[in-house]
Scaffold this motif. Structure first.
Motif, short mmCIF file in Angstrom:
data_model
loop_
_atom_site.label_atom_id
_atom_site.label_comp_id
_atom_site.label_asym_id
_atom_site.label_seq_id
_atom_site.Cartn_x
_atom_site.Cartn_y
_atom_site.Cartn_z
N ASN A 14 48.04 25.48 40.59
CA ASN A 14 47.32 24.79 39.37
C ASN A 14 47.41 23.32 39.27
OD1 ASN A 14 47.02 27.48 38.15
ND2 ASN A 14 48.92 27.54 37.02
N PRO A 61 46.55 39.07 31.51
CA PRO A 61 46.12 37.70 31.06
C PRO A 61 45.29 37.11 32.22
CG PRO A 61 48.23 37.41 31.77
CD PRO A 61 47.98 38.98 31.96
N ARG A 110 41.78 26.89 34.84
CA ARG A 110 42.39 26.07 33.66
C ARG A 110 41.62 24.76 33.58
NH1 ARG A 110 48.01 26.40 30.92
NH2 ARG A 110 47.22 28.39 30.35
N ASP A 133 54.65 28.86 26.89
CA ASP A 133 53.60 29.76 27.04
C ASP A 133 53.73 30.78 25.97
OD1 ASP A 133 51.20 31.03 27.97
OD2 ASP A 133 51.84 31.22 30.04
N SER A 167 43.30 34.54 34.98
CA SER A 167 43.86 33.98 35.95
C SER A 167 43.89 32.45 35.41
CB SER A 167 43.22 33.80 37.09
OG SER A 167 43.39 32.85 38.13
N PRO A 168 45.18 31.55 35.72
CA PRO A 168 45.09 30.20 35.13
C PRO A 168 44.45 29.28 36.23
CG PRO A 168 47.20 31.03 36.42
CD PRO A 168 46.36 31.95 36.07
N VAL A 174 53.48 36.03 28.43
CA VAL A 174 52.95 36.00 29.56
C VAL A 174 54.17 35.52 30.51
CG1 VAL A 174 51.56 34.66 30.98
CG2 VAL A 174 50.70 35.43 28.65
N SER A 190 43.79 28.73 27.55
CA SER A 190 44.93 29.01 27.99
C SER A 190 45.04 30.61 28.53
CB SER A 190 46.03 29.13 26.71
OG SER A 190 45.83 30.17 25.85
N SER A 191 46.29 30.84 29.04
CA SER A 191 46.50 32.36 29.43
C SER A 191 46.39 33.45 28.25
CB SER A 191 47.86 32.40 29.73
OG SER A 191 48.71 32.12 28.97
#
Length: 363
Positions: free
Chosen positions: A213, A66, A72, A184, A68-69, A188, A11-12
């Motif tokens: 994403n 945070p 993921r 979330d 980077s997504p 964030v 996760s973030s």
């Protein structure tokens, strides 16, 4: 006991979770447990262990931003593989308890809990149903409102083509609003918005990030379980901010978050000295009791049992009335996190808190 601590994840809040995991490991060793630290999303999942009392454990900090997504989907593939077969699953099944120091994403929305439940693995914190109920802020606030916990007016919006819905435009027109992802954590991507043009910019960024994403992800469940870029828009509350933790059947003292910025954002949460955290909060006893009663009601309404723990956040409106923002199923356990601060206000040391959480899961 033989404890496996799960931290990191996809996760973030990955960096926060890693810091929590190492902090928990240090406290568990102080209490005489044998510890293995595992990041199920890492290429090499076992970060450390078996560690035994007396072994050194270094502290891990949290960055200002945070992660980077965009990674993921890769992290999720690793995480799913680790938790559904092979040596990590064998390690979890061989532990006397698994301590979940995961935050956000699959670690807090019920995915990991469901996998562990199916595998017959005992773990700390709430089960999959309660985690899922608390994770989606829109649905959780509907449950809390029905249970008599005061919540602000809110509108859910999935940005895309076209202008903001009329209800969103009305809220923005009535004054500042807060726009944040509906699913979330760690504040964030939380924004204070003062105009429709500013909201349009935030929405465009959220829509673009979600599209990127989804395009980069082979995980078809990404959009659904992450909120799919859906925003929750609610009035900006200008009053004081408080948080209340519940551990088992005990409600801890109220913590006041003294802000130097309009919002308690990611950077403020995890950088030492960025905000003041006062515990017990300097408020009248009847007001503190009210906040504690509301936190316990939220805890119970969302399905958290006596063997779990949670943290419920409040912010006051212009008239000083507290509104519930959210209830966290796996709140942070870093050195600067709020639940350890509340535990200190109750006279518990950090190792006391960790031991209590372990005991709740094994009684």
């Amino acid at each position: 006991m033989r404890l496996v601590i799960l931290c990191g994840g996809e996760s973030s809040e990955r960096d926060v979770s890693l810091a929590s995991g190492w902090s928990v490991a240090r406290a568990a060793l102080e209490r005489g447990h044998e510890v293995v630290l595992v990041d199920p999303a890492a290429e090499v999942p076992v970060l450390a262990g078996p560690l035994r009392p007396g072994d050194p454990v270094d502290a891990v900090g949290v960055g200002k931003e945070p992660p980077s997504p965009l990674d993921r989907h890769r992290l999720r593939r690793r995480m799913h593989a680790a938790l559904t077969g092979g040596p990590v699953l064998d390690l979890l099944r061989g532990a006397e308890s698994v301590f979940l120091a995961l935050h956000g994403g699959w670690g807090e929305d019920g995915h990991v809990q469901a996998l562990l439940e199916m595998a017959g693995v005992r773990f700390t914190g709430a089960g999959s149903a309660a985690c899922a109920a608390a994770w989606h802020k829109g649905r959780a606030q509907a449950v809390l409102g029905a249970a008599g916990v005061p919540v602000a007016e809110r509108v859910l919006w999935r940005p895309g083509a076209g202008e903001a819905p009329q209800d969103v435009q009305r809220l923005v027109g009535a004054g500042p609003v807060v726009a944040k992802p509906v699913a979330d954590g760690s504040s964030v991507a939380v924004h204070r918005v003062d105009s429709l043009s500013q909201l349009a910019q935030v929405a465009a960024e959220v829509h673009a990030a979600n599209s990127a994403n989804s395009a980069n992800s082979e995980d078809s469940a990404y959009s659904e379980d992450s909120g799919g870029g859906e925003l929750l828009v609610e009035p900006f509350l200008p009053g004081r901010e408080f948080t209340v933790a519940v551990v088992g059947d005990e409600v801890l003292p109220v913590v006041e978050i003294e802000l130097t910025t309009p919002l308690f954002d990611y950077a403020a949460k995890y950088q030492p000295g960025a905000v003041g955290e006062v515990c017990p909060a300097r408020i009248p006893a009847d007001f503190a009791g009210r906040l504690q009663e509301l936190a316990l009601r939220a805890h119970q309404a969302l399905g958290f049992g006596s063997g779990t723990y949670s943290r419920t956040d409040f912010r006051c409106d212009a008239g000083g009335e507290p509104m519930c923002l959210e209830t966290n199923a796996l709140p942070g356990l870093t050195a600067t996190s709020l639940v350890p601060r509340a535990a200190a206000g109750a006279g518990w040391t950090y190792p006391d808190l960790i031991q209590r959480i372990v005991d709740l899961a094994t009684r």
